[in-house]
Design a protein around this motif. Sequence first.
Motif, short mmCIF file in Angstrom:
data_model
loop_
_atom_site.label_atom_id
_atom_site.label_comp_id
_atom_site.label_asym_id
_atom_site.label_seq_id
_atom_site.Cartn_x
_atom_site.Cartn_y
_atom_site.Cartn_z
N LEU A 17 0.86 -1.18 0.00
CA LEU A 17 0.00 0.00 0.00
C LEU A 17 0.89 1.23 0.00
CD1 LEU A 17 -2.58 -1.11 2.72
CD2 LEU A 17 -3.04 -0.88 0.29
N VAL A 18 0.58 2.18 -0.88
CA VAL A 18 1.38 3.40 -0.94
C VAL A 18 0.44 4.59 -1.05
CG1 VAL A 18 3.42 2.34 -1.95
CG2 VAL A 18 1.61 3.16 -3.46
N ALA A 19 0.92 5.75 -0.64
CA ALA A 19 0.11 6.96 -0.68
C ALA A 19 0.84 8.05 -1.45
CB ALA A 19 -0.20 7.44 0.74
N ASP A 20 0.04 8.92 -2.06
CA ASP A 20 0.55 10.08 -2.79
C ASP A 20 -0.38 11.23 -2.44
OD1 ASP A 20 2.21 11.49 -4.48
OD2 ASP A 20 1.17 10.89 -6.32
N ASP A 21 0.09 12.17 -1.62
CA ASP A 21 -0.80 13.15 -0.99
C ASP A 21 -1.83 12.35 -0.18
OD1 ASP A 21 0.57 15.32 -2.02
OD2 ASP A 21 -0.59 15.35 -3.86
N PHE A 22 -3.15 12.63 -0.41
CA PHE A 22 -4.12 11.85 0.36
C PHE A 22 -4.77 10.76 -0.47
CE2 PHE A 22 -6.25 15.78 -1.03
CZ PHE A 22 -7.33 15.29 -1.74
N TRP A 23 -4.15 10.37 -1.60
CA TRP A 23 -4.61 9.23 -2.37
C TRP A 23 -3.89 7.97 -1.87
CZ3 TRP A 23 -4.94 14.03 -4.30
CH2 TRP A 23 -6.10 14.36 -5.02
N ILE A 24 -4.62 6.88 -1.80
CA ILE A 24 -4.06 5.63 -1.33
C ILE A 24 -4.22 4.58 -2.43
CG2 ILE A 24 -6.24 5.03 -0.18
CD1 ILE A 24 -2.82 4.08 1.21
N TYR A 25 -3.14 3.83 -2.69
CA TYR A 25 -3.12 2.86 -3.78
C TYR A 25 -2.68 1.49 -3.25
CZ TYR A 25 -3.08 7.02 -6.80
OH TYR A 25 -3.37 8.21 -7.41
N ALA A 26 -3.25 0.43 -3.84
CA ALA A 26 -2.89 -0.94 -3.50
C ALA A 26 -2.34 -1.63 -4.74
CB ALA A 26 -4.10 -1.71 -2.98
N GLY A 27 -1.11 -2.14 -4.64
CA GLY A 27 -0.51 -2.91 -5.72
C GLY A 27 -0.78 -4.38 -5.51
N CYS A 28 -1.34 -5.04 -6.53
CA CYS A 28 -1.81 -6.41 -6.36
C CYS A 28 -1.09 -7.40 -7.26
CB CYS A 28 -3.31 -6.48 -6.63
SG CYS A 28 -4.30 -5.58 -5.42
N ASP A 29 -1.23 -8.68 -6.92
CA ASP A 29 -0.58 -9.75 -7.67
C ASP A 29 -1.11 -9.89 -9.09
OD1 ASP A 29 1.28 -10.60 -5.81
OD2 ASP A 29 -0.12 -11.95 -4.82
N ASP A 30 -2.25 -9.28 -9.41
CA ASP A 30 -2.77 -9.36 -10.78
C ASP A 30 -2.14 -8.32 -11.69
OD1 ASP A 30 -3.97 -7.06 -9.90
OD2 ASP A 30 -6.02 -7.66 -10.40
N GLY A 31 -1.13 -7.58 -11.21
CA GLY A 31 -0.45 -6.60 -12.03
C GLY A 31 -1.17 -5.27 -12.12
N THR A 32 -2.12 -5.04 -11.23
CA THR A 32 -2.93 -3.83 -11.26
C THR A 32 -2.72 -3.04 -9.96
OG1 THR A 32 -4.58 -4.95 -12.61
CG2 THR A 32 -5.27 -2.92 -11.53
N VAL A 33 -2.74 -1.71 -10.09
CA VAL A 33 -2.67 -0.83 -8.92
C VAL A 33 -4.02 -0.13 -8.79
CG1 VAL A 33 -1.50 1.12 -7.84
CG2 VAL A 33 -0.21 -0.50 -9.25
N TYR A 34 -4.69 -0.35 -7.67
CA TYR A 34 -6.04 0.16 -7.45
C TYR A 34 -6.02 1.42 -6.60
CZ TYR A 34 -7.53 -4.37 -9.23
OH TYR A 34 -7.72 -5.47 -10.02
N ASP A 35 -6.82 2.40 -7.01
CA ASP A 35 -7.03 3.61 -6.23
C ASP A 35 -8.14 3.35 -5.24
OD1 ASP A 35 -7.81 6.13 -5.28
OD2 ASP A 35 -7.39 7.14 -7.18
N LEU A 36 -7.83 3.51 -3.94
CA LEU A 36 -8.81 3.26 -2.88
C LEU A 36 -9.31 4.55 -2.25
CD1 LEU A 36 -7.01 0.32 -1.01
CD2 LEU A 36 -8.59 0.19 -2.93
N SER A 37 -9.07 5.67 -2.91
CA SER A 37 -9.38 6.96 -2.31
C SER A 37 -10.87 7.29 -2.34
CB SER A 37 -8.61 8.08 -3.02
OG SER A 37 -7.23 7.78 -3.07
N SER A 38 -11.61 6.64 -3.22
CA SER A 38 -13.05 6.86 -3.29
C SER A 38 -13.78 5.66 -2.71
CB SER A 38 -13.47 7.08 -4.75
OG SER A 38 -12.80 8.20 -5.30
N LYS A 39 -15.09 5.74 -2.70
CA LYS A 39 -15.87 4.66 -2.11
C LYS A 39 -15.63 3.34 -2.81
CE LYS A 39 -20.60 3.45 -0.78
NZ LYS A 39 -22.01 3.90 -0.75
N LEU A 40 -15.64 3.37 -4.17
CA LEU A 40 -15.39 2.16 -4.94
C LEU A 40 -13.99 2.21 -5.52
CD1 LEU A 40 -18.72 1.65 -6.92
CD2 LEU A 40 -17.94 0.45 -4.86
N PRO A 41 -13.16 1.19 -5.29
CA PRO A 41 -11.82 1.18 -5.88
C PRO A 41 -11.88 1.04 -7.39
CG PRO A 41 -12.28 -0.91 -4.79
CD PRO A 41 -13.43 -0.01 -4.50
#
Length: 478
Positions: A152-176
């Motif tokens: 899990l990494v953050a950039d300002d107040f955005w939070i991102y999850a790097g996953c084994d499927d090769g995708t990085v998801y933005d979790l900053s909103s209600k729906l990733p």
Amino acid sequence: MSGSKTYLELSQEGGGAHKFYEVTVDGLTVSVRYGRIGAAGQVQTSTFPTAERARAAADKKVSEKVRRGYAPAVQGQRAARPVTRRQVSSAPSTARAVAPVLWRFRTGAAAFGIHISEDRCWVGNQAGDVYAVGHDGEVLACYQLPDGVKCLVADDFWIYAGCDDGTVYDLSSKLPFAAYEIAADVDIFWLDIHEGVLNVADRKGGLTVIDHEDEFQWSRSSTGGHAWMVRRDDQAVYHGHQRGVTAYASDGTRELWHTPTSGAVLFGWQEADAVYAGTDRRVVQRLSKATGRTEATYRCDTVVYSCATAPGGSYVFAGDSASSVYCFAEDGTRLWKLGTGGGSALSMQYLDEKLYIVTTDGSLVCIDASDAAIAAAQGGTLPTALDVKSAAGLPTYAPATTVQTVTAAPTPGAGVIIECIQDGSRLRMRVVTDGYDPRWNVQFPRRIREAGARYVVDALHPASGGFYRVRGEIRRLL
């Protein structure tokens, strides 16, 4: 073509691309499923006003993939390639005392991902679960991602999850949603994001840099494999792997320095003037960002799985393979070693005299690292640790598989309209609503971009890199 399905694969020899792309048309609906061959993959679904528009959109998607080397295939004939999941062991602690744990939240699977912000604590585990927990231990939100969370990494107040499927998801909103889609054949080990630029370290020791529009910028191959460390600032990218730490210029034009470390790098941290590398030879090494020179060494008793610092590096913390955590003075003097009371710390972060760790047994643990609490723990006096439970009925949010449609533009102040335009060979997202800079691009999921289409989002926020980030739900405007 109504009710039709087209299945394509791209598989290269020597460990190259190994992924599929499937397009299904059912009346007004076009569904796209994609990912690693042998995996369930991700699904994106769009609805069109007419069947003709749906068929045209599907044909365009298939043609684009064929131009990129995909070919028709029979699903199941090619086997999946294995994903590297970090193999770790955890022995009982040899420390004489246990750390003063304030609370513990058990996620149910080994956890690598952690981010601690001012208002909440984030943990992501190998089952794809991500939780947001308040500093008092209350579980605030739960997300379910399609594959295991590497970090899990953050950039300002955005939070991102790097996953084994090769995708990085933005979790900053209600729906990733998928903010970055790294090639499915890249085996992500670690990530860092700086001003919207994603830096990816992978199993082969590669470093890939992708901009905020999910477009490739540059890549380098370091001398060692299994790169578990990547950190970035304005000047450089610091890449830790089996043969040490290598610093590259931020634009990728040159190598700035390379420093062999004592053992393979298993974790990395950074402060303003130094990077910290934890290794399998029982040490954390502090390296000068300017020169790569080793400035201090922090010695542990077993393999170092994780490390972190107090602001400015005034204290250095480490977690080892024997379920212990350490604290060192800036010069390398060991101040204390305590047991975690559970598994080994795979990642950690320090904030406001508290040390947060995520462990091999899947726990997010909050430790009181104040001098008074540590002294009491060394004397055998511990606080009563709260065993955090997830609230019954707490909703779980997963990435949307469909793009909802709206038929009317939002009223002023109720949403922002953005448009997908063709810019040469690329699709760009630009703001239509007044009050925004129309020259700035928008960070937006690539899979749902379609030239000429308009979308409505709840809000846009400017980023320091000169682009807008989406906040809230994405809906297609018909």
